[in-house]
Design a protein around this motif. Structure first.
Motif, PDB file in Angstrom:
ATOM      1  N   GLN A 118       5.050 -27.189 -45.161  1.00 48.27           N
ATOM      2  CA  GLN A 118       4.460 -28.520 -45.347  1.00 48.27           C
ATOM      3  C   GLN A 118       5.586 -29.536 -45.390  1.00 48.27           C
ATOM      4  O   GLN A 118       6.566 -29.352 -46.109  1.00 48.27           O
ATOM      5  CB  GLN A 118       3.668 -28.574 -46.656  1.00 48.27           C
ATOM      6  N   LEU A 119       5.429 -30.606 -44.629  1.00 49.46           N
ATOM      7  CA  LEU A 119       6.341 -31.747 -44.666  1.00 49.46           C
ATOM      8  C   LEU A 119       5.627 -32.885 -45.369  1.00 49.46           C
ATOM      9  O   LEU A 119       4.482 -33.214 -45.022  1.00 49.46           O
ATOM     10  CB  LEU A 119       6.724 -32.172 -43.241  1.00 49.46           C
ATOM     11  N   VAL A 120       6.272 -33.487 -46.362  1.00 53.24           N
ATOM     12  CA  VAL A 120       5.781 -34.712 -46.993  1.00 53.24           C
ATOM     13  C   VAL A 120       6.924 -35.708 -46.889  1.00 53.24           C
ATOM     14  O   VAL A 120       8.015 -35.465 -47.409  1.00 53.24           O
ATOM     15  CB  VAL A 120       5.382 -34.496 -48.468  1.00 53.24           C
ATOM     16  N   SER A 121       6.696 -36.819 -46.184  1.00 50.16           N
ATOM     17  CA  SER A 121       7.796 -37.727 -45.882  1.00 50.16           C
ATOM     18  C   SER A 121       7.353 -39.179 -45.858  1.00 50.16           C
ATOM     19  O   SER A 121       6.214 -39.497 -45.509  1.00 50.16           O
ATOM     20  CB  SER A 121       8.386 -37.364 -44.511  1.00 50.16           C
ATOM     21  N   ASP A 122       8.281 -40.060 -46.213  1.00 49.74           N
ATOM     22  CA  ASP A 122       8.096 -41.495 -46.001  1.00 49.74           C
ATOM     23  C   ASP A 122       9.134 -42.011 -45.004  1.00 49.74           C
ATOM     24  O   ASP A 122       9.361 -43.203 -44.899  1.00 49.74           O
ATOM     25  CB  ASP A 122       8.193 -42.262 -47.320  1.00 49.74           C
ATOM     26  N   HIS A 123       9.755 -41.103 -44.292  1.00 45.31           N
ATOM     27  CA  HIS A 123      10.858 -41.444 -43.386  1.00 45.31           C
ATOM     28  C   HIS A 123      10.309 -41.803 -42.004  1.00 45.31           C
ATOM     29  O   HIS A 123       9.949 -40.909 -41.239  1.00 45.31           O
ATOM     30  CB  HIS A 123      11.826 -40.255 -43.306  1.00 45.31           C
ATOM     31  N   PRO A 124      10.239 -43.088 -41.660  1.00 39.85           N
ATOM     32  CA  PRO A 124       9.582 -43.484 -40.416  1.00 39.85           C
ATOM     33  C   PRO A 124      10.259 -42.979 -39.149  1.00 39.85           C
ATOM     34  O   PRO A 124       9.612 -42.810 -38.126  1.00 39.85           O
ATOM     35  CB  PRO A 124       9.597 -45.011 -40.461  1.00 39.85           C
ATOM     36  N   HIS A 125      11.570 -42.706 -39.220  1.00 40.51           N
ATOM     37  CA  HIS A 125      12.287 -42.298 -38.012  1.00 40.51           C
ATOM     38  C   HIS A 125      11.837 -40.930 -37.495  1.00 40.51           C
ATOM     39  O   HIS A 125      12.048 -40.612 -36.332  1.00 40.51           O
ATOM     40  CB  HIS A 125      13.792 -42.304 -38.251  1.00 40.51           C
ATOM     41  N   LEU A 126      11.205 -40.128 -38.349  1.00 43.17           N
ATOM     42  CA  LEU A 126      10.678 -38.837 -37.895  1.00 43.17           C
ATOM     43  C   LEU A 126       9.515 -39.014 -36.919  1.00 43.17           C
ATOM     44  O   LEU A 126       9.190 -38.095 -36.174  1.00 43.17           O
ATOM     45  CB  LEU A 126      10.181 -38.012 -39.087  1.00 43.17           C
ATOM     46  N   PHE A 127       8.908 -40.172 -36.940  1.00 42.04           N
ATOM     47  CA  PHE A 127       7.670 -40.381 -36.187  1.00 42.04           C
ATOM     48  C   PHE A 127       7.782 -41.475 -35.123  1.00 42.04           C
ATOM     49  O   PHE A 127       6.783 -41.941 -34.611  1.00 42.04           O
ATOM     50  CB  PHE A 127       6.532 -40.732 -37.164  1.00 42.04           C
ATOM     51  N   HIS A 144       8.306 -32.891 -36.977  1.00 39.46           N
ATOM     52  CA  HIS A 144       7.138 -32.467 -37.749  1.00 39.46           C
ATOM     53  C   HIS A 144       6.271 -31.431 -37.031  1.00 39.46           C
ATOM     54  O   HIS A 144       5.452 -30.781 -37.663  1.00 39.46           O
ATOM     55  CB  HIS A 144       6.279 -33.690 -38.089  1.00 39.46           C
ATOM     56  N   VAL A 145       6.443 -31.235 -35.743  1.00 39.53           N
ATOM     57  CA  VAL A 145       5.474 -30.462 -34.959  1.00 39.53           C
ATOM     58  C   VAL A 145       5.386 -28.982 -35.320  1.00 39.53           C
ATOM     59  O   VAL A 145       4.323 -28.388 -35.177  1.00 39.53           O
ATOM     60  CB  VAL A 145       5.705 -30.620 -33.436  1.00 39.53           C
ATOM     61  N   ASP A 146       6.454 -28.375 -35.795  1.00 43.82           N
ATOM     62  CA  ASP A 146       6.392 -26.953 -36.131  1.00 43.82           C
ATOM     63  C   ASP A 146       6.043 -26.686 -37.587  1.00 43.82           C
ATOM     64  O   ASP A 146       5.960 -25.533 -38.000  1.00 43.82           O
ATOM     65  CB  ASP A 146       7.706 -26.257 -35.771  1.00 43.82           C
ATOM     66  N   PHE A 147       5.848 -27.734 -38.382  1.00 42.32           N
ATOM     67  CA  PHE A 147       5.341 -27.539 -39.736  1.00 42.32           C
ATOM     68  C   PHE A 147       3.871 -27.147 -39.633  1.00 42.32           C
ATOM     69  O   PHE A 147       3.156 -27.605 -38.733  1.00 42.32           O
ATOM     70  CB  PHE A 147       5.465 -28.826 -40.563  1.00 42.32           C
ATOM     71  N   THR A 148       3.404 -26.327 -40.557  1.00 46.18           N
ATOM     72  CA  THR A 148       1.987 -25.976 -40.585  1.00 46.18           C
ATOM     73  C   THR A 148       1.142 -27.237 -40.743  1.00 46.18           C
ATOM     74  O   THR A 148       0.107 -27.391 -40.102  1.00 46.18           O
ATOM     75  CB  THR A 148       1.694 -25.001 -41.748  1.00 46.18           C
ATOM     76  N   ALA A 149       1.611 -28.137 -41.596  1.00 47.82           N
ATOM     77  CA  ALA A 149       0.929 -29.418 -41.814  1.00 47.82           C
ATOM     78  C   ALA A 149       1.964 -30.438 -42.271  1.00 47.82           C
ATOM     79  O   ALA A 149       3.060 -30.079 -42.707  1.00 47.82           O
ATOM     80  CB  ALA A 149      -0.175 -29.272 -42.858  1.00 47.82           C
ATOM     81  N   TRP A 150       1.609 -31.697 -42.176  1.00 47.97           N
ATOM     82  CA  TRP A 150       2.516 -32.749 -42.597  1.00 47.97           C
ATOM     83  C   TRP A 150       1.743 -33.963 -43.089  1.00 47.97           C
ATOM     84  O   TRP A 150       0.604 -34.201 -42.681  1.00 47.97           O
ATOM     85  CB  TRP A 150       3.493 -33.144 -41.488  1.00 47.97           C
ATOM     86  N   ALA A 151       2.375 -34.706 -43.999  1.00 49.63           N
ATOM     87  CA  ALA A 151       1.802 -35.934 -44.553  1.00 49.63           C
ATOM     88  C   ALA A 151       2.865 -37.020 -44.476  1.00 49.63           C
ATOM     89  O   ALA A 151       4.030 -36.778 -44.798  1.00 49.63           O
ATOM     90  CB  ALA A 151       1.370 -35.711 -46.002  1.00 49.63           C
ATOM     91  N   TYR A 152       2.444 -38.175 -44.054  1.00 49.71           N
ATOM     92  CA  TYR A 152       3.364 -39.292 -43.899  1.00 49.71           C
ATOM     93  C   TYR A 152       2.908 -40.436 -44.786  1.00 49.71           C
ATOM     94  O   TYR A 152       1.797 -40.948 -44.621  1.00 49.71           O
ATOM     95  CB  TYR A 152       3.410 -39.710 -42.425  1.00 49.71           C
ATOM     96  N   GLU A 153       3.755 -40.828 -45.723  1.00 42.66           N
ATOM     97  CA  GLU A 153       3.469 -41.952 -46.617  1.00 42.66           C
ATOM     98  C   GLU A 153       4.011 -43.219 -45.971  1.00 42.66           C
ATOM     99  O   GLU A 153       5.215 -43.374 -45.811  1.00 42.66           O
ATOM    100  CB  GLU A 153       4.099 -41.711 -47.995  1.00 42.66           C
ATOM    101  N   PHE A 180       7.075 -23.102 -47.663  1.00 37.94           N
ATOM    102  CA  PHE A 180       8.269 -23.925 -47.557  1.00 37.94           C
ATOM    103  C   PHE A 180       7.793 -25.374 -47.586  1.00 37.94           C
ATOM    104  O   PHE A 180       7.055 -25.810 -46.700  1.00 37.94           O
ATOM    105  CB  PHE A 180       8.989 -23.624 -46.237  1.00 37.94           C
ATOM    106  N   LEU A 181       8.175 -26.098 -48.628  1.00 37.92           N
ATOM    107  CA  LEU A 181       7.801 -27.504 -48.780  1.00 37.92           C
ATOM    108  C   LEU A 181       9.048 -28.348 -48.596  1.00 37.92           C
ATOM    109  O   LEU A 181      10.032 -28.194 -49.314  1.00 37.92           O
ATOM    110  CB  LEU A 181       7.186 -27.744 -50.157  1.00 37.92           C
ATOM    111  N   PHE A 182       9.005 -29.227 -47.602  1.00 34.54           N
ATOM    112  CA  PHE A 182      10.133 -30.111 -47.304  1.00 34.54           C
ATOM    113  C   PHE A 182       9.711 -31.522 -47.650  1.00 34.54           C
ATOM    114  O   PHE A 182       8.847 -32.108 -46.997  1.00 34.54           O
ATOM    115  CB  PHE A 182      10.505 -30.001 -45.818  1.00 34.54           C
TER     116      PHE A 182
END
Length: 191
Positions: free
Chosen positions: A95-104, A112-121, A187-189
């Protein structure tokens, strides 16, 4: 014999120096939550980064490639497999939890594509989250800089819990509460 951990939580705090954290002897700021986390976690006392800042550092961590001198900024390329790809093959939920805009954004694709799931704040830095400033907010000076999307976003934050950083940590804590006992390995990033 040391038991192999089944789960990993990585907290990446961009631009935060270790000497500011109580867990590393810092006294200038109170960091009780991170200090408590460090007491019950593996704390790295001798870590050196290969690349700074931002996206090159994330590329180092997730792809295991120290390439800042020849590739200062970029995406996870189609020929690269991030650690999350290998974790997925091994049955580990990521799981990715991020507020980092450059990832997107363009130039930072595929983290983020190979994470099982992701959340963007939303709302941090150059994230084009809002198209206009909050009309009820007086604003903050831009000190002669050109207009940036953050100038439209930050007026919508009323207190600390509205800012992307605290929202990211809250979302990560909520993910742990809702999922840690559900998955055999995770694995939580948190970025």
């Amino acid at each position: 014999m040391i038991a192999t951990p089944r789960n990993a939580v990585v907290i990446l705090l961009d631009s935060l120096n270790r000497h500011m954290l109580g867990a590393y002897g810092g006294t200038e700021f109170a960091t009780p939550n991170l200090d408590a986390f460090a007491r019950s976690a593996v704390r790295f006392d001798n870590h050196h980064t290969g690349s700074l800042p931002c996206m090159p550092a994330r590329h180092d961590i997730l792809c295991g490639a120290l390439d800042f001198l020849w590739r200062p900024w970029g995406s996870v390329e189609i020929w690269e497999d991030a650690i999350t790809y290998e974790l997925h093959k091994a049955g580990v939920v990521s799981q990715l939890v991020s507020d980092h805009p450059h990832l997107f954004e363009t130039g930072g694709e595929n983290y983020h594509v190979d994470f099982t799931a992701w959340a963007y704040e939303r709302g941090h830095e150059g994230d084009p989250w809002k198209t206009r400033p909050d009309p009820s907010w007086a604003g903050a000076p831009i000190f002669g800089r050109d207009h940036m999307p953050y100038h439209d976003s930050r007026g919508w934050f009323r207190d600390e819990s509205d800012f992307p950083g605290p929202r990211t940590m809250t979302a990560a804590a909520r993910w742990i509460e809702e999922n840690a006992g559900w998955h055999d390995r995770f694995f939580l990033f948190i970025d």
